[in-house]
Design a protein around this motif. Structure first.
Motif, PDB file in Angstrom:
ATOM      1  N   ALA A 186       0.889  -1.162   0.000  1.00  0.00           N
ATOM      2  CA  ALA A 186       0.000   0.000   0.000  1.00  0.00           C
ATOM      3  C   ALA A 186       0.923   1.206   0.000  1.00  0.00           C
ATOM      4  O   ALA A 186       2.101   1.109   0.347  1.00  0.00           O
ATOM      5  CB  ALA A 186      -0.916   0.020   1.223  1.00  0.00           C
ATOM      6  N   ASP A 187       0.394   2.363  -0.377  1.00  0.00           N
ATOM      7  CA  ASP A 187       1.239   3.551  -0.448  1.00  0.00           C
ATOM      8  C   ASP A 187       1.114   4.365   0.835  1.00  0.00           C
ATOM      9  O   ASP A 187       0.205   4.166   1.644  1.00  0.00           O
ATOM     10  CB  ASP A 187       0.887   4.401  -1.677  1.00  0.00           C
ATOM     11  CG  ASP A 187       2.120   4.988  -2.346  1.00  0.00           C
ATOM     12  OD1 ASP A 187       3.088   5.312  -1.624  1.00  0.00           O
ATOM     13  OD2 ASP A 187       2.131   5.126  -3.582  1.00  0.00           O
ATOM     14  N   VAL A 188       2.045   5.291   0.986  1.00  0.00           N
ATOM     15  CA  VAL A 188       2.129   6.165   2.155  1.00  0.00           C
ATOM     16  C   VAL A 188       2.186   7.603   1.667  1.00  0.00           C
ATOM     17  O   VAL A 188       2.957   7.895   0.746  1.00  0.00           O
ATOM     18  CB  VAL A 188       3.402   5.848   2.981  1.00  0.00           C
ATOM     19  CG1 VAL A 188       3.542   6.802   4.164  1.00  0.00           C
ATOM     20  CG2 VAL A 188       3.390   4.401   3.467  1.00  0.00           C
ATOM     21  N   PRO A 189       1.389   8.506   2.268  1.00  0.00           N
ATOM     22  CA  PRO A 189       0.391   8.299   3.315  1.00  0.00           C
ATOM     23  C   PRO A 189      -0.940   7.821   2.734  1.00  0.00           C
ATOM     24  O   PRO A 189      -1.082   7.697   1.519  1.00  0.00           O
ATOM     25  CB  PRO A 189       0.253   9.682   3.930  1.00  0.00           C
ATOM     26  CG  PRO A 189       0.491  10.611   2.779  1.00  0.00           C
ATOM     27  CD  PRO A 189       1.533   9.933   1.917  1.00  0.00           C
ATOM     28  N   GLY A 190      -1.911   7.572   3.589  1.00  0.00           N
ATOM     29  CA  GLY A 190      -3.266   7.259   3.172  1.00  0.00           C
ATOM     30  C   GLY A 190      -3.575   5.786   3.064  1.00  0.00           C
ATOM     31  O   GLY A 190      -4.718   5.380   3.070  1.00  0.00           O
ATOM     32  N   ARG A 191      -2.565   4.959   2.897  1.00  0.00           N
ATOM     33  CA  ARG A 191      -2.733   3.509   2.705  1.00  0.00           C
ATOM     34  C   ARG A 191      -3.629   3.210   1.499  1.00  0.00           C
ATOM     35  O   ARG A 191      -4.471   2.313   1.525  1.00  0.00           O
ATOM     36  CB  ARG A 191      -3.290   2.844   3.968  1.00  0.00           C
ATOM     37  CG  ARG A 191      -2.940   1.364   4.037  1.00  0.00           C
ATOM     38  CD  ARG A 191      -3.325   0.746   5.375  1.00  0.00           C
ATOM     39  NE  ARG A 191      -2.921  -0.651   5.432  1.00  0.00           N
ATOM     40  CZ  ARG A 191      -3.099  -1.440   6.478  1.00  0.00           C
ATOM     41  NH1 ARG A 191      -3.672  -0.974   7.570  1.00  0.00           N
ATOM     42  NH2 ARG A 191      -2.711  -2.688   6.444  1.00  0.00           N
ATOM     43  N   HIS A 192      -3.412   3.978   0.435  1.00  0.00           N
ATOM     44  CA  HIS A 192      -4.136   3.749  -0.816  1.00  0.00           C
ATOM     45  C   HIS A 192      -3.268   2.920  -1.766  1.00  0.00           C
ATOM     46  O   HIS A 192      -2.199   2.429  -1.400  1.00  0.00           O
ATOM     47  CB  HIS A 192      -4.533   5.078  -1.442  1.00  0.00           C
ATOM     48  CG  HIS A 192      -5.385   5.935  -0.559  1.00  0.00           C
ATOM     49  ND1 HIS A 192      -6.489   5.452   0.105  1.00  0.00           N
ATOM     50  CD2 HIS A 192      -5.300   7.263  -0.230  1.00  0.00           C
ATOM     51  CE1 HIS A 192      -7.053   6.417   0.808  1.00  0.00           C
ATOM     52  NE2 HIS A 192      -6.348   7.522   0.629  1.00  0.00           N
ATOM     53  N   GLU A 193      -3.735   2.779  -3.005  1.00  0.00           N
ATOM     54  CA  GLU A 193      -3.049   1.939  -3.971  1.00  0.00           C
ATOM     55  C   GLU A 193      -1.684   2.526  -4.356  1.00  0.00           C
ATOM     56  O   GLU A 193      -1.443   3.731  -4.219  1.00  0.00           O
ATOM     57  CB  GLU A 193      -3.898   1.741  -5.232  1.00  0.00           C
ATOM     58  CG  GLU A 193      -4.326   3.027  -5.895  1.00  0.00           C
ATOM     59  CD  GLU A 193      -5.701   3.479  -5.433  1.00  0.00           C
ATOM     60  OE1 GLU A 193      -6.451   3.990  -6.292  1.00  0.00           O
ATOM     61  OE2 GLU A 193      -6.019   3.341  -4.246  1.00  0.00           O
ATOM     62  N   PRO A 194      -0.768   1.658  -4.829  1.00  0.00           N
ATOM     63  CA  PRO A 194       0.527   2.146  -5.309  1.00  0.00           C
ATOM     64  C   PRO A 194       0.352   3.249  -6.357  1.00  0.00           C
ATOM     65  O   PRO A 194      -0.508   3.174  -7.234  1.00  0.00           O
ATOM     66  CB  PRO A 194       1.162   0.891  -5.925  1.00  0.00           C
ATOM     67  CG  PRO A 194       0.572  -0.243  -5.156  1.00  0.00           C
ATOM     68  CD  PRO A 194      -0.845   0.181  -4.891  1.00  0.00           C
ATOM     69  N   GLY A 195       1.197   4.266  -6.234  1.00  0.00           N
ATOM     70  CA  GLY A 195       1.133   5.395  -7.155  1.00  0.00           C
ATOM     71  C   GLY A 195       0.406   6.591  -6.606  1.00  0.00           C
ATOM     72  O   GLY A 195       0.358   7.646  -7.255  1.00  0.00           O
ATOM     73  N   THR A 196      -0.166   6.475  -5.412  1.00  0.00           N
ATOM     74  CA  THR A 196      -0.911   7.589  -4.818  1.00  0.00           C
ATOM     75  C   THR A 196      -0.112   8.318  -3.750  1.00  0.00           C
ATOM     76  O   THR A 196      -0.595   9.310  -3.197  1.00  0.00           O
ATOM     77  CB  THR A 196      -2.227   7.087  -4.193  1.00  0.00           C
ATOM     78  OG1 THR A 196      -1.922   6.105  -3.182  1.00  0.00           O
ATOM     79  CG2 THR A 196      -3.131   6.477  -5.240  1.00  0.00           C
ATOM     80  N   GLY A 197       1.091   7.849  -3.440  1.00  0.00           N
ATOM     81  CA  GLY A 197       1.851   8.446  -2.350  1.00  0.00           C
ATOM     82  C   GLY A 197       3.326   8.543  -2.653  1.00  0.00           C
ATOM     83  O   GLY A 197       3.742   8.656  -3.811  1.00  0.00           O
ATOM     84  N   GLU A 198       4.138   8.423  -1.604  1.00  0.00           N
ATOM     85  CA  GLU A 198       5.561   8.717  -1.714  1.00  0.00           C
ATOM     86  C   GLU A 198       6.423   7.515  -2.103  1.00  0.00           C
ATOM     87  O   GLU A 198       7.597   7.691  -2.460  1.00  0.00           O
ATOM     88  CB  GLU A 198       6.057   9.268  -0.374  1.00  0.00           C
ATOM     89  CG  GLU A 198       6.045   8.251   0.764  1.00  0.00           C
ATOM     90  CD  GLU A 198       6.298   8.885   2.123  1.00  0.00           C
ATOM     91  OE1 GLU A 198       6.006  10.084   2.282  1.00  0.00           O
ATOM     92  OE2 GLU A 198       6.778   8.177   3.032  1.00  0.00           O
ATOM     93  N   ILE A 199       5.884   6.302  -2.022  1.00  0.00           N
ATOM     94  CA  ILE A 199       6.708   5.125  -2.316  1.00  0.00           C
ATOM     95  C   ILE A 199       6.893   4.981  -3.822  1.00  0.00           C
ATOM     96  O   ILE A 199       5.924   5.015  -4.588  1.00  0.00           O
ATOM     97  CB  ILE A 199       6.075   3.847  -1.745  1.00  0.00           C
ATOM     98  CG1 ILE A 199       5.982   3.927  -0.219  1.00  0.00           C
ATOM     99  CG2 ILE A 199       6.893   2.625  -2.150  1.00  0.00           C
ATOM    100  CD1 ILE A 199       5.329   2.721   0.431  1.00  0.00           C
ATOM    101  N   ASN A 200       8.132   4.805  -4.225  1.00  0.00           N
ATOM    102  CA  ASN A 200       8.452   4.602  -5.636  1.00  0.00           C
ATOM    103  C   ASN A 200       8.299   3.111  -5.937  1.00  0.00           C
ATOM    104  O   ASN A 200       9.273   2.346  -5.919  1.00  0.00           O
ATOM    105  CB  ASN A 200       9.878   5.087  -5.922  1.00  0.00           C
ATOM    106  CG  ASN A 200      10.220   5.064  -7.399  1.00  0.00           C
ATOM    107  OD1 ASN A 200       9.595   4.339  -8.183  1.00  0.00           O
ATOM    108  ND2 ASN A 200      11.206   5.851  -7.791  1.00  0.00           N
TER     109      ASN A 200
END
Length: 254
Positions: A206-220
């Motif tokens: 999951a992505d960070v922040p928000g615990r949404h789908e990949p591509g919505t946050g800071e994780i590459n």
């Protein structure tokens, strides 16, 4: 090519469980997982999974009384009987539905207990769980949860999980490597992921922040997947996120 599993406790939440399984299949997932399946009779769930050709690859032990603050039972020595009951329930359920992995939840450190007492109880309980699971050819997974969202949870660091595995030396004890929790709680994601990978049975994303789908946050995530591919990861990757705008709308990452 990676193998992706749909977490039915976070995806397709607008549908009943049976329809979630069908939707996961139609969306291109090749397995499913979920937190707590115990509201559905195991034989019924097994038949639904078989009908759609999807295996259930992971479930959790029951968390206890969530309304009272529970999130697992293994860290409280006063609740050993309830913990053992939760193991029997989870392992019997896993056998019926053909699920190979059970995440045995650590639980919170009660304010009336020392951290040392909680850890001693946890270590003994996980050792007991591994012995029980081995009789059924099941894997016990432990999952560090980040201390930002779960500040009183006992197990919060990857190194704690690795140390426990090396101490107990149980061949069926593995890490559930949740990359959301690693990034949110510890950072230095790819390096920590690669260090934990030899001990892992399963990965969740999951992505960070928000615990949404990949591509919505800071994780590459392209770099994360590249690192996993280079490391030779061939296990499942569980999509355990809360969609930002509906499950179907957010599946482009896959």
């Amino acid at each position: 090519m990676f193998k992706f599993s749909a977490n039915l406790s976070t995806l397709f939440q607008d549908r009943p469980l049976a329809e979630r399984i069908a939707a996961a299949r139609a969306s291109g997932f090749h397995a499913v997982e979920m937190w707590f399946p115990y509201d559905v009779p195991p034989a019924r769930l097994r038949d639904t999974l078989l009908a759609h050709g999807l295996p259930m690859i992971g479930i959790n032990t029951a968390p206890g009384n969530v309304n009272a603050g529970d999130w697992g039972l293994a860290a409280d020595p006063r609740r050993r009987s309830a913990f053992i009951e939760s193991l029997h329930e989870a392992f019997e359920y896993a056998q019926v539905i053909g699920c190979p992995n059970v995440h045995v939840m650590a639980g919170i450190v009660d304010a009336s207990l020392s951290h040392e007492a909680a850890w001693d109880a946890y270590r003994a309980n996980i050792d007991e769980a591994c012995g029980m699971a081995a009789r059924h050819a099941l894997t016990v997974m432990i999952e560090p949860l980040n201390s930002v969202d779960r500040p009183t949870y006992l197990l919060t660091k990857q190194q704690q999980a690795i140390a426990l595995i090396e101490t107990l030396k149980r061949p069926n004890l593995k890490i559930m490597l949740d990359l959301f929790h690693v990034q949110r709680g510890e950072g230095n994601l790819i390096e920590r992921m690669l260090a934990s990978l030899p001990y892992a049975a399963h990965i969740q994303i999951a992505d960070v922040p928000g615990r949404h789908e990949p591509g919505t946050g800071e994780i590459n995530y392209p770099k994360v997947f590249e690192a996993l591919q280079s490391a030779g990861w061939s296990g499942w990757i569980g999509a355990e996120y809360f969609p930002a705008d509906g499950t179907q709308a957010g599946l482009g990452w896959m």
